[in-house]
Write a protein that holds these residues in place. Structure first.
Motif, PDB file in Angstrom:
ATOM      1  N   LEU A 531       0.844  -1.209   0.000  1.00 34.36           N
ATOM      2  CA  LEU A 531       0.000   0.000   0.000  1.00 34.36           C
ATOM      3  C   LEU A 531       0.876   1.255   0.000  1.00 34.36           C
ATOM      4  O   LEU A 531       0.640   2.195  -0.778  1.00 34.36           O
ATOM      5  CB  LEU A 531      -0.914  -0.009   1.233  1.00 34.36           C
ATOM      6  CG  LEU A 531      -1.798   1.227   1.429  1.00 34.36           C
ATOM      7  CD1 LEU A 531      -2.767   1.391   0.270  1.00 34.36           C
ATOM      8  CD2 LEU A 531      -2.588   1.128   2.734  1.00 34.36           C
ATOM      9  N   PHE A 532       1.871   1.262   0.852  1.00 31.59           N
ATOM     10  CA  PHE A 532       2.772   2.413   0.949  1.00 31.59           C
ATOM     11  C   PHE A 532       3.439   2.662  -0.408  1.00 31.59           C
ATOM     12  O   PHE A 532       3.434   3.779  -0.946  1.00 31.59           O
ATOM     13  CB  PHE A 532       3.823   2.131   2.029  1.00 31.59           C
ATOM     14  CG  PHE A 532       4.735   3.299   2.332  1.00 31.59           C
ATOM     15  CD1 PHE A 532       4.488   4.136   3.408  1.00 31.59           C
ATOM     16  CD2 PHE A 532       5.857   3.550   1.545  1.00 31.59           C
ATOM     17  CE1 PHE A 532       5.335   5.203   3.704  1.00 31.59           C
ATOM     18  CE2 PHE A 532       6.704   4.610   1.823  1.00 31.59           C
ATOM     19  CZ  PHE A 532       6.441   5.441   2.915  1.00 31.59           C
ATOM     20  N   ASN A 533       3.999   1.599  -0.975  1.00 32.28           N
ATOM     21  CA  ASN A 533       4.787   1.754  -2.205  1.00 32.28           C
ATOM     22  C   ASN A 533       3.904   2.131  -3.394  1.00 32.28           C
ATOM     23  O   ASN A 533       4.255   3.004  -4.191  1.00 32.28           O
ATOM     24  CB  ASN A 533       5.551   0.464  -2.506  1.00 32.28           C
ATOM     25  CG  ASN A 533       6.552   0.151  -1.391  1.00 32.28           C
ATOM     26  OD1 ASN A 533       6.865   1.015  -0.570  1.00 32.28           O
ATOM     27  ND2 ASN A 533       7.039  -1.083  -1.334  1.00 32.28           N
ATOM     28  N   SER A 534       2.752   1.477  -3.491  1.00 31.18           N
ATOM     29  CA  SER A 534       1.900   1.761  -4.656  1.00 31.18           C
ATOM     30  C   SER A 534       1.322   3.167  -4.569  1.00 31.18           C
ATOM     31  O   SER A 534       1.111   3.830  -5.583  1.00 31.18           O
ATOM     32  CB  SER A 534       0.786   0.724  -4.776  1.00 31.18           C
ATOM     33  OG  SER A 534      -0.062   0.825  -3.656  1.00 31.18           O
ATOM     34  N   THR A 535       1.090   3.647  -3.352  1.00 32.87           N
ATOM     35  CA  THR A 535       0.527   4.997  -3.221  1.00 32.87           C
ATOM     36  C   THR A 535       1.523   6.037  -3.728  1.00 32.87           C
ATOM     37  O   THR A 535       1.178   6.907  -4.541  1.00 32.87           O
ATOM     38  CB  THR A 535       0.144   5.285  -1.752  1.00 32.87           C
ATOM     39  OG1 THR A 535      -0.728   4.263  -1.305  1.00 32.87           O
ATOM     40  CG2 THR A 535      -0.539   6.622  -1.614  1.00 32.87           C
ATOM     41  N   GLN A 562       6.478  13.219   1.544  1.00 30.78           N
ATOM     42  CA  GLN A 562       6.022  13.630   2.872  1.00 30.78           C
ATOM     43  C   GLN A 562       4.852  12.741   3.304  1.00 30.78           C
ATOM     44  O   GLN A 562       4.138  12.192   2.454  1.00 30.78           O
ATOM     45  CB  GLN A 562       5.552  15.085   2.844  1.00 30.78           C
ATOM     46  CG  GLN A 562       6.678  16.073   2.578  1.00 30.78           C
ATOM     47  CD  GLN A 562       6.149  17.483   2.362  1.00 30.78           C
ATOM     48  OE1 GLN A 562       5.359  17.726   1.462  1.00 30.78           O
ATOM     49  NE2 GLN A 562       6.587  18.402   3.188  1.00 30.78           N
ATOM     50  N   VAL A 563       4.682  12.636   4.596  1.00 32.86           N
ATOM     51  CA  VAL A 563       3.541  11.876   5.123  1.00 32.86           C
ATOM     52  C   VAL A 563       2.978  12.605   6.336  1.00 32.86           C
ATOM     53  O   VAL A 563       3.685  13.387   6.986  1.00 32.86           O
ATOM     54  CB  VAL A 563       3.949  10.443   5.552  1.00 32.86           C
ATOM     55  CG1 VAL A 563       4.139   9.539   4.358  1.00 32.86           C
ATOM     56  CG2 VAL A 563       5.187  10.446   6.429  1.00 32.86           C
ATOM     57  N   ARG A 582       9.985   4.109  -0.301  1.00 30.71           N
ATOM     58  CA  ARG A 582       9.436   2.762  -0.433  1.00 30.71           C
ATOM     59  C   ARG A 582       9.716   2.016   0.872  1.00 30.71           C
ATOM     60  O   ARG A 582      10.734   2.264   1.526  1.00 30.71           O
ATOM     61  CB  ARG A 582      10.098   1.988  -1.585  1.00 30.71           C
ATOM     62  CG  ARG A 582       9.906   2.593  -2.976  1.00 30.71           C
ATOM     63  CD  ARG A 582       8.458   2.468  -3.468  1.00 30.71           C
ATOM     64  NE  ARG A 582       8.341   2.924  -4.848  1.00 30.71           N
ATOM     65  CZ  ARG A 582       8.125   4.191  -5.222  1.00 30.71           C
ATOM     66  NH1 ARG A 582       7.991   5.145  -4.298  1.00 30.71           N
ATOM     67  NH2 ARG A 582       8.021   4.505  -6.492  1.00 30.71           N
ATOM     68  N   LEU A 583       8.815   1.118   1.222  1.00 35.81           N
ATOM     69  CA  LEU A 583       9.046   0.281   2.398  1.00 35.81           C
ATOM     70  C   LEU A 583       9.268  -1.158   1.931  1.00 35.81           C
ATOM     71  O   LEU A 583       8.458  -1.702   1.176  1.00 35.81           O
ATOM     72  CB  LEU A 583       7.828   0.299   3.331  1.00 35.81           C
ATOM     73  CG  LEU A 583       7.507   1.603   4.064  1.00 35.81           C
ATOM     74  CD1 LEU A 583       6.264   1.406   4.938  1.00 35.81           C
ATOM     75  CD2 LEU A 583       8.677   2.067   4.914  1.00 35.81           C
TER      76      LEU A 583
END
Lengths: 714, 675
Positions: A531-535, A562-563, A582-583
């Motif tokens: 989810l993190f990477n695709s966002t 940024q988050v 990326r995570l």
């Protein structure tokens, strides 16, 4: 011989349109024209004509050789204040048709100053931008996870759209609850387009495309304001672009964005131009901060009616994630500028309740202006007090273009302040200046403190017509030791635009729960990484697509990730720069969480942290930047410490508040000072656009860029 | 045990001759700068707490107070979003000074922080937590900093922190009577763990507490700089000057009102555990610059939680005067300067120590409205007439819930749409529609998405203005909101409601204006949500789901349950729906004098119905075009006036008639002596 190339930067303010022209051989020219509110492009074209005249070339030649034009427009503010936008309608989730008007209740006091909101019985909401009878609901409902709870009823959409289209509307905004989590908003747009092709010219704005972020009221306001100002902003900016093309300009007009940066008209959300002028000033501050190696700065702009402050802490400016746009709570990531109704034209008055002198928030403006202008102003202002105390030279206001009356200033201060309080007029003028300085000082303190910093560690960049005049006074209590003033400070925002890069900003809410849990364990969940990477990947694709359409290459792009994160259970997030894009494993998750904790502790202190709640992520933000070459400021060779003799003017009596006495004071001509000159206080330095007051205990140094630096000595 | 002498002292510390000399001689400009600096500090600290909090009451209602108190515990300056609680901390500081300072093993040291949530030691009820810290200069306490916020997960016998079924203090959750939780800058983790262990939602409790701690640390750090800069004597004198100035100004304003005796009696339908009539009997004698308050004749202590302590009574008075008359001074203890008090012991205004009091804020809000109404009467013929406001709803109506949320975590919260309650009509315009209630200055009901996403497993089905909910008048009262929710994403959730005013209308019209309708709670079980939630079109007409209007809701299939304002927690299942109807505010002036065009505008905006326009405002107009027939309207109104005169009776006759009326004895069980 290679022709000289130009870059022109323009800032249209309420009164003046400021311009900075930078030449490829390093010269910088500045110019001011009166703003023409009915058609801003008239003032802008006049400004260009003046530059052409100064360069002794035709307008066409100037524009043929101009590589870029950056433009800060005040039109969004004007449209909102004057309520001159189109007749809009809105479609929302049934049951929530009143959301825009209720304004969560708090809209009644949002944006009011202390005394206004304390007078609660009379506090009122701003006039809405959409009439209630033009807001309709459709039956549908999506939950916070994007699941459809009640499906959209297409027949109902048709009926509601037909009703609206028959009301003579000029635009439709669609904002559904959790509308960015599924496709109902897009479906509504398709239904309207397919069913009512004869209304294809009516623009449809989807809130999910303007701001795909949770919290419906600010998202709704963001979409509505964007739609409300879009038509006129585009008409005006494209109109300007056309006029310039007719005069042989072939480059893009780049609009200043309030999140810091410029973008083409086509790639600008109109709301992003709101308040872009003051934001450009901050970018100027950031640029000069780097030039001087200063990381903690308060950029303070004291103008005729307002006092604007923005804080750069540790080389970064503050960002407001739920900004108030003309009292409407919106979404975005705007560079924060705080304002106070206090400037040269601010009116001094006696508060009947306390018997004390207050300054502002009302202003005499430019017309009638301070009493000393002689245009009929009856109210005493800060400028009148400065004249009476001998700080401003009535014979040299705006370089002598305007003669001011000391007697009128004295008369109004005497009648309105001094006599009712049983004081003499000098005492009254002192109180006016002290009160003003106190207000400014408190706001500076508050803004620096709000970010977890100590004011003593900051330098001040004092700009605007009165910044250099009062800066040593309003920083006195804060123990600030260094103040920078700029040769081009009257056009500082336009100058700020000239150092702005091309920037696009994208965001989307995607919640990730418990990146770190209560036991301080970091997630290793592959779904979370996906989810993190695709966002971020999707946001990157959007950025690349938009910038490629502007003929930039992908390789020129620089991304900042940024988050917004928070401790679990907390309701407000903080915005941080993500150390990873990326995570792939728990080490990266830990790095991200550690960055959040560091930022949190820096802002609120460790005592406020709560690791036992775990850490959640709410929103992803991507800034895509294309760097543009900056103007080069040539260093001058330093000359003697003593100012040249021809810079000295006739001495005069000036009242220095810090010493509480009149002093026969040395007066200098700012335009004749040279790099390396040092002037010890007490002294006054006069320039065409401002007055510098150097009290005892301070020195004023002209540096190699011809900027003036105040430094405290002893 | 609490100290009666401290609790009953609603006055500030007496200033000595030296104090007065210092107050009068400090540099006025320097004083202004210091005061504004302090205010900005408190305001900024309040904003910080808002960002850090976990409770919706903190973030959305913004129920936060940050204040600086004198060394003796008198509030000198604050940044506050809620009036009712502003002065509450003073008693806790006095108690701490008297009982903690010299206590071996406790003491008061630099960087200590104390926690109080017990109304008998100051404050309102167990959900209101004040954390306060001494501000030292060398070895001397110069002042105190305090931060108050509301956290509901106090471990009471029901979730939400205000248990309607409580009959004594021991059912109301943990009480912390001025307990030291930070010693010389170090958290006492053992005590904090103990507090957390009482809570259904320890995360919420501790995050909220962290915000309060951080606030005090921030205020202390800057305050020390100010002490270094200005010196302790200047600072002490300035704090006292703030109080003195407010007090003098308030007394002056009072002196400009007409002398007289102003009475207000309020009947409430809810005694806490069941319907029952209770009474607040308020009399204010205004003479010169003084206001003599007497609450004698109010009902006895209630068996349920509808009781308050003297500190709540003082908070209610503070609310009324700060909202309507003393809005333009620094808010501090000086606002109570004009008052002298008689609060009868053994009444609901001063019950027994072990009485349940968790709904003190509900009954306190009702009292505040009565005080405000007295003020309105005083202000009608005064220079302050333009700030006169008709009655606001005056009732608190808060649904609460608890259980396991959609993320599998415990939750225990209140919903706060009532924050956007309406305000009464003014002398020259309609009241504010859902713009806040007098108790709360910057009330924010929050976004539905925020509630659904973060706070609990609920889904909003509707949330909007309720037509005709403002009392009619020449100027109508503000309209209230209504909302419908369903339990969503979890199999079950405990749900209840607290508040009053379903049966007896607490708000009354002013100067001929009408009261607003009362509030309601409704729930529907077994409603087959999936089937009823579809819109259909029949014969070109939209047939909507029944949860988009209160009228349709009552026809919904399923088991309809009309709940009392004070409803103990009930277990709801997924898809069960409840709706909440809030109370609007009162009108001012005769509706027959209302401008017909203003009423037509209200119809266009969905605020007033055709029925109301025709039958109450007596306007003749075309329903389609909303074109008013002026002559016909005036004729109709004139006829109505004549009918009214015909129906009238002499005052003595009316008194005779009303004396014969008495409610059912079952409703007077806890009322006290009739009438």
């Amino acid at each position: 011989m290679t022709a000289i190339k130009y870059r022109i930067d323009v800032d249209t303010g309420g009164t003046f349109t400021d311009g900075v022209l930078t030449t490829s051989n390093g010269r910088i020219l500045t110019e001011k024209e009166l703003t023409t509110p009915s058609d801003l492009s008239i003032g802008v074209m006049k400004l260009f004509a003046e530059f052409a005249k100064k360069e002794k070339i035709s307008l066409e030649v100037l524009l043929q050789n101009t590589q870029s034009i950056r433009y800060c427009t005040t039109q969004a503010t004007n449209l909102l204040i004057e309520r001159k936008g189109p007749k809009l309608a809105m479609i929302t989730t049934r049951g929530f048709e009143d959301t825009l008007r209720i304004m969560r209740g708090v809209g009644r006091v949002d944006g009011l100053c202390e005394m206004e909101f304390k007078h609660l019985v009379r506090a009122r909401r701003p006039q809405p931008l959409i009439q209630r009878n033009l807001i309709v609901g459709v039956t549908e409902r999506v939950d916070c996870k994007g699941n459809v709870v009640i499906p959209l009823n297409e027949e109902e959409v048709k009926l509601q759209a037909e009703y609206l289209l028959n009301q003579g509307i000029e635009g439709i905004v669609v904002c559904l609850l959790w509308g960015f989590k599924n496709l109902h908003e897009q479906q509504i747009r398709e239904i309207i387009k397919n069913e009512f092709p004869e209304y294809s010219s009516i623009p449809i704005t989807l809130a999910s495309e303007v701001s795909p972020k949770f919290r419906e009221l600010p998202r709704m306001n963001t979409a509505v304001i964007n739609a409300y100002i879009k038509r006129d902003i585009e008409k005006s900016t494209y109109g300007l672009e056309m006029k310039l093309k007719e005069k042989e300009f072939h480059g893009p007009v780049l609009l200043m964005q309030n999140f810091g940066g410029v973008a083409t008209i086509n790639n600008t959300f109109p709301l992003d131009t709101w308040n872009s002028g003051p934001v450009a000033g901050i970018l100027g501050g950031l640029f000069f901060g780097e030039l001087y190696g200063v990381k903690n700065i308060a950029v303070v702009d004291v103008g005729g009616t307002s006092f604007d402050i923005s804080v750069i802490a540790d080389g970064k400016y503050a960002v407001n994630t739920e900004p108030l746009v003309e009292r409407f709570r919106c979404q975005g990531y705007l560079i924060e500028v705080k304002s106070l109704g206090a400037g040269g034209g601010s009116i001094a008055w006696i508060n009947e309740l306390t018997g004390r002198v207050e300054v502002g928030p009302h202003s005499a403006g430019a017309d009638p202006g301070p009493a000393a202008y002689g245009f009929g102003g009856k109210d005493p202002t800060v400028t009148d007090a400065d004249i009476l105390l001998g700080v401003i030279n009535p014979e040299y206001y705006h370089g002598g273009r305007m003669r001011l009356s000391v007697e009128l200033a004295r008369k109004t201060i005497k009648e309105e302040i001094a006599d009712p309080l049983g004081l003499d007029e000098i005492e009254a003028a002192k109180i006016i200046i002290k009160t003003l300085n106190g207000k400014m000082q408190n706001l500076i303190f508050k803004e620096i403190s709000a970010q977890g910093y100590d004011a003593r560690d900051f330098a001040i960049f004092a700009i605007g017509g009165l910044g250099p005049t009062h800066c040593t006074d309003f920083t006195e209590e804060l123990n600030i030791a260094k103040i920078y003033t700029f040769l081009n400070s009257p056009v500082f925002s336009a100058l700020g635009a000239s150092v702005s890069d091309i920037v696009h900003q994208y965001w989307v809410s995607r919640r990730i729960n418990q990146l770190m849990n209560a036991l301080e364990e970091y997630t290793e969940d592959g779904e979370v990484f996906k989810l993190f990477n695709s966002t971020f990947e999707n946001l990157e694709k959007r950025a690349a697509r938009d910038l490629e359409m502007e003929d930039f290459e992908k390789k020129q792009l620089q991304y900042t990730y940024q988050v917004e994160m928070k401790y679990g259970d907390q309701l407000s997030e903080i915005l941080i720069k993500s150390p990873v894009n990326r995570l792939n494993g728990k080490d990266e998750v830990k790095l991200l969480c550690d960055t959040f904790i560091d930022n949190y502790n820096q802002t609120y202190g460790e005592v406020a942290s709560y690791k036992k709640g775990g850490i959640d992520l709410e929103t992803f933000i991507l800034r895509a930047l294309i760097e543009i070459s900056k103007p080069h400021f040539e260093k001058q060779r330093k000359k003697a410490k003593s100012p040249p003799i021809n810079a000295e003017k006739k001495r005069r009596d000036v009242f220095f508040i810090d010493r509480d006495c009149w002093v026969k004071t040395r007066i200098y001509d700012r335009e004749k000072l040279e790099a390396g000159n040092i002037i010890e206080g007490p002294a006054i330095i006069e320039s065409v656009s401002t007055t510098y007051k150097v009290p005892k205990g301070w020195v004023f140094m002209v540096d190699e860029f011809l900027n003036g630096i105040y430094e405290k000595v002893g | 045990m609490f100290d009666k002498a401290i609790l009953e002292n609603l006055k500030r510390e007496r200033f000595s001759a030296e104090d007065m000399e210092a107050i009068k001689t400090i540099d006025p400009v320097k004083y202004e700068i210091f005061k504004h600096r302090l205010y900005h500090l408190l305001d900024e600290a309040r904003e910080t707490v808002k960002k850090l909090g976990s409770s919706t009451v903190i973030r959305d209602t913004g129920e936060i107070i940050t204040g600086v108190y004198t060394a003796a515990g008198d509030l000198a300056l604050c940044s506050s979003t809620i009036f009712l609680h502003v002065i509450g901390c003073g008693w806790a500081i006095r108690y701490t000074l008297k009982y903690r300072k010299n206590e071996p093993g406790v003491g008061i040291y630099d960087e200590d922080q104390f926690w109080n949530n017990d109304s008998w030691y100051g404050g309102q009820h167990a959900c209101d937590h004040t954390v306060f810290t001494p501000l030292f200069y060398k070895d001397e306490i110069i002042a105190w900093s305090a931060c108050l916020t509301h956290s509901s997960a106090v471990g009471a016998c029901e979730p939400g922190g205000m248990p309607v079924s409580a009959t004594n203090r021991y059912m109301e959750g943990i009480r912390l009577p001025c307990v030291k939780v930070i010693e010389r800058g170090k958290k006492r983790e053992d005590i904090l763990d103990m507090i957390a262990s009482f809570s259904r939602d320890p995360g919420m409790m501790m995050l909220d507490a962290a915000g309060r701690f951080a606030c005090n640390v921030k205020v202390r750090s800057v305050f020390k700089e100010l002490l270094d800069k200005y010196g302790p004597e200047f600072v002490k004198a300035s704090l006292k000057k703030m109080i003195y100035e407010s007090e003098e100004r308030c007394k002056f304003k009072v002196s400009q009102l007409n002398d007289g005796i102003y009475n207000e009696v309020c009947f409430q339908d809810e005694q806490g555990q069941e319907y029952g009539i209770i009474k607040i009997n308020l009399s204010i004698t205004k003479k010169n610059e003084k206001l003599y308050v007497d609450l004698l004749g109010s009902s006895p202590p209630q068996p349920g939680p509808m009781n308050m302590t003297p500190s709540v009574v003082a908070g209610a008075f503070f609310t009324a005067v700060a909202h309507q008359l003393f809005w333009d001074v620094d808010w501090n203890v000086g606002l109570l300067g004009p008052f002298e008090w008689k609060i009868p012991e053994n009444s609901l205004c001063y019950p027994q120590y072990d009485s349940a009091i968790n709904q003190a804020v509900c009954i306190g809000t009702v009292l505040a409205e009565r005080v405000r109404r007295c003020l309105s009467k005083m202000m009608y013929d005064s220079p302050y007439k333009e700030d006169l406001m008709a009655d606001c709803g005056g009732v608190i109506r808060v649904p609460y819930f608890g259980g396991i949320d959609q993320y599998g975590k415990p939750c225990s919260e209140l919903t706060l749409t009532f924050n956007a309650g309406a305000e009464g009509a003014m002398i020259d315009e309609n009241g504010q529609d859902a713009g806040g209630i007098p108790v709360i200055t910057r009330a924010d009901m929050g976004d539905a998405e925020s509630w659904e996403h973060i706070t609990g497993p609920i889904l909003f089905l509707a949330r909007g203005y309720l037509k005709d909910s403002g009392g009619a008048g020449k100027y109508r009262g503000g309209n209230a909101l209504w909302e419908a929710h369903k339990i969503h994403g979890v199999p079950e959730l405990w749900w209840g409601s607290l508040g009053q005013g379903d049966k007896i209308n607490i708000a009354r019209g002013f100067g001929g204006g009408y009261p607003p309708p009362t509030s309601r709670n409704l729930a529907v079980f077994n409603n087959n949500f999936k089937r009823i939630s579809r819109t259909r079109i029949e014969n070109g007409e939209l047939i909507l789901p029944p949860f988009y209007s209160v009228e349709e809701f009552l026809k919904m299939e399923g088991d309809i349950y009309e709940a009392r304002g004070n409803t103990p927690a009930t277990l709801l299942k997924e898809d069960d729906i409840w709706i909440q109807v809030f109370q609007g505010s009162a009108g001012l002036g005769d509706p027959l004098e209302a401008d017909p065009e203003s009423v037509m505008k209200d119809i266009r905006e969905g605020m007033v119905s055709h029925w109301m326009a025709k039958n109450v405002y007596l306007i003749e107009y075309d329903e389609k075009t909303l074109r008013v027939e002026q002559m016909a309207t005036e004729r109709k109104r004139e006829q109505k006036r004549r009918e009214r005169i015909k129906k009238s009776m002499k005052y003595d006759e009316y008194l005779e008639k009303i004396k014969k009326v008495k409610p059912d004895g079952k409703l007077l069980k806890t009322y006290g002596a009739w009438p």
